[in-house]
Enzyme design. Structure first.
Site, mmCIF file in Angstrom:
data_model
loop_
_atom_site.group_PDB
_atom_site.id
_atom_site.type_symbol
_atom_site.label_atom_id
_atom_site.label_comp_id
_atom_site.label_asym_id
_atom_site.label_seq_id
_atom_site.Cartn_x
_atom_site.Cartn_y
_atom_site.Cartn_z
ATOM 1 C CG ASP A 216 -2.013 -1.035 1.143
ATOM 2 O OD1 ASP A 216 -2.363 -1.426 0.018
ATOM 3 O OD2 ASP A 216 -2.510 -1.460 2.198
ATOM 4 C CG ASP A 240 -2.884 3.509 2.182
ATOM 5 O OD1 ASP A 240 -3.811 4.293 1.944
ATOM 6 O OD2 ASP A 240 -3.063 2.397 2.685
ATOM 7 C CG ASP A 244 -3.013 2.257 7.368
ATOM 8 O OD1 ASP A 244 -3.089 3.350 7.972
ATOM 9 O OD2 ASP A 244 -3.343 2.104 6.179
ATOM 10 N NE ARG A 296 -9.281 6.912 6.359
ATOM 11 C CZ ARG A 296 -9.259 5.845 5.554
ATOM 12 N NH1 ARG A 296 -8.159 5.113 5.489
ATOM 13 N NH2 ARG A 296 -10.298 5.515 4.844
#
Length: 477
Positions: A216, A240, A244, A296
């Site tokens: 990613d 990205d 994560d 986010r």
């Protein structure tokens, strides 16, 4: 390979079986049975560190004491001999990632070669050669380094990446991948300009390499892993996410980091329907969410997320978002809203109607809202203290400047933090003093259908067996 098979089988079971959904609310390995107790312990440590600092100031009549009130930094940074007692750091984590021992009690490995020319047969002395080893290692850098990854850097368990005393930058393909591993500490590293890589072979252990599909382009990608601590890193400019964590990852602390120049900063949780992520537990503490961030910070799916004593400079869309009924416990943060009148809200329920999210446990407690910032809480009794997320009174957010003053990578190349080059330790490492190269934007590079099962109980039995075997250390791929 066994762990990857487990993840697939659990996903299959969750996807098409109502009985599976009802029965598969399983506890993840590494999941704490009482998250509220972990929250209380975080506040106890913060309060104790602040009290020690205040007492020393009064007794010494000196405002220049080394103690900051940040329990992580106060644990190791005031030791004038810290460079020869590096592994003391492993005792300093707080929150859900406090059990991450990294390479404690292992040998020191000195990165002497910044190259990354061969992802299958890395040279001794390189960072890639260190992180794939089976044994615990405490990885250090004797001089400033720019490491341009050719492919994602796949870690094995029980590793500490300790960049204290040097200006260490990791850029390029990948970048860092923590997949089906445990006990990782990443400390004092610049991670930025990470782009997609893959469609080639990459080594994951001394005895195995395998074909990797396109990554990613995350700064740090966490997949099915536990007991992880990311501290004092500076992250920006990735393809990205900056960090994560998905697919049953838990026991994570993200602390003292500086985030900037990015869109989708942090994702916690694979999907709304992936039930194992209900056991995800993450502490986000003492971080500075800085300039040019969009959204986010984090975006949560399921799990229990403790957001405590962070400084949010601003955002463009929202700060904290979620779906799939996560618990978000926001305590003692400072939220500074952007000037855009349509982006004042801290929170965002993603693709969810109000009738569904009104019962979600999202709590703000002791937060400071600046420039019109608004946190929309939810859950039963939201007008009073909501017991499920509420633990103890957080330390006042007026101390945010003090607690986050050293967020990001320390020392050389850091944010004006006083931390010099590390001296020669018992492992006979050298020192470095070069200023290192300049770091610019020029570094940036560029579903399978499920078939119905003939036996739901068979899948459930296999999934349960997998979770038992998960506790056995296994080599990735």
């Amino acid at each position: 390979m066994l762990q990857r098979t487990c993840i697939v089988l659990i996903s299959l079971l969750c996807s098409f079986s109502s009985l599976g959904r009802a029965m598969l609310n399983l506890t993840l390995p590494g999941q704490h049975p009482n998250p509220e107790a972990v929250v209380q312990e975080v506040h106890r440590k913060v309060n104790a560190s602040i009290a020690r600092r205040e007492m020393l100031q009064v007794s010494q009549k000196d405002q220049s004491t080394c103690l900051t009130g940040n329990p992580i930094d106060d644990c190791w940074k005031c030791d004038p001999n810290w460079a020869n007692n590096r592994q003391r750091l492993a005792d300093c984590a707080i929150g859900f990632g406090q059990y991450a021992v990294g390479g404690k009690n292992g040998e020191f490995y000195i990165v002497t070669d910044s190259s990354d020319d061969d992802a299958v047969n890395p040279k001794p002395g390189t960072l890639r050669y260190a992180v794939i080893q089976e044994e615990p290692l405490w990885i250090v850098f004797p001089s400033n380094m720019l490491i341009k990854l050719s492919q994602e850097l796949i870690f094995n368990s029980y590793k500490t990446l300790d960049g204290r005393g040097a200006n260490v930058h990791i850029v390029g393909g990948g970048c860092i991948t923590l997949q089906f591993v445990s006990n990782i500490i990443i400390h004092n590293i610049h991670i930025h300009h990470c782009h997609q890589s893959g469609n080639t072979n990459v080594r994951s252990s001394p005895s195995h390499y395998g074909y990797r599909t396109l990554s990613d382009g995350d700064g740090i990608s966490i997949f099915g892993s536990k007991d992880l601590w990311i501290d004092h890193c500076t992250l920006s400019h990735c393809k990205d996410g900056l960090i994560d964590a998905v697919m049953g990852s838990t026991g994570i602390t993200i602390s003292n980091n500086y985030f900037s120049h990015h869109n989708e900063v942090m994702l916690l949780g694979h999907s709304d329907d992936y039930l194992p992520d209900s056991g995800m537990q993450v502490t986000i503490a003492f971080n500075h969410f800085g300039e040019k961030l969009v959204q986010r910070m984090p975006r949560c799916r399921r799990g229990y997320i403790h957001v405590v004593n962070n400084d949010y400079t601003q955002w463009e869309m929202y700060a904290i978002g979620g779906s799939g009924d996560p618990t978000i416990n926001s305590q003692g943060n400072r939220y500074t809203a952007p000037s855009n009148p349509n982006a004042k809200e801290v929170t965002k329920r993603v693709d969810t109607e109000e009738g569904k999210w009104k019962g979600w446990n999202w709590r703000t407690d002791g937060d400071i809202m600046v420039n019109g910032a608004l946190f929309v809480a939810s859950g039963e009794g939201v007008e009073v203290k909501y017991e499920k997320a509420y633990s103890v009174e957080p330390k006042s957010a007026v101390l945010i400047d003090q607690l986050t003053m050293h967020a990001g990578a320390l020392g050389v190349g850091g944010r004006d933090n006083n931390l010099g080059m590390w001296s020669t330790g018992p492992n006979d490492g050298g020192t470095g003093s070069d200023s290192g190269p300049d770091y610019t934007d020029d570094m940036s590079g560029s579903s399978v259908p499920l078939l119905p099962s003939t036996s739901t109980f068979l899948f459930l039995l296999i999934a349960l067996s997998c979770l038992l075997f998960y506790k056995i250390p296994l080599t990735l791929l």
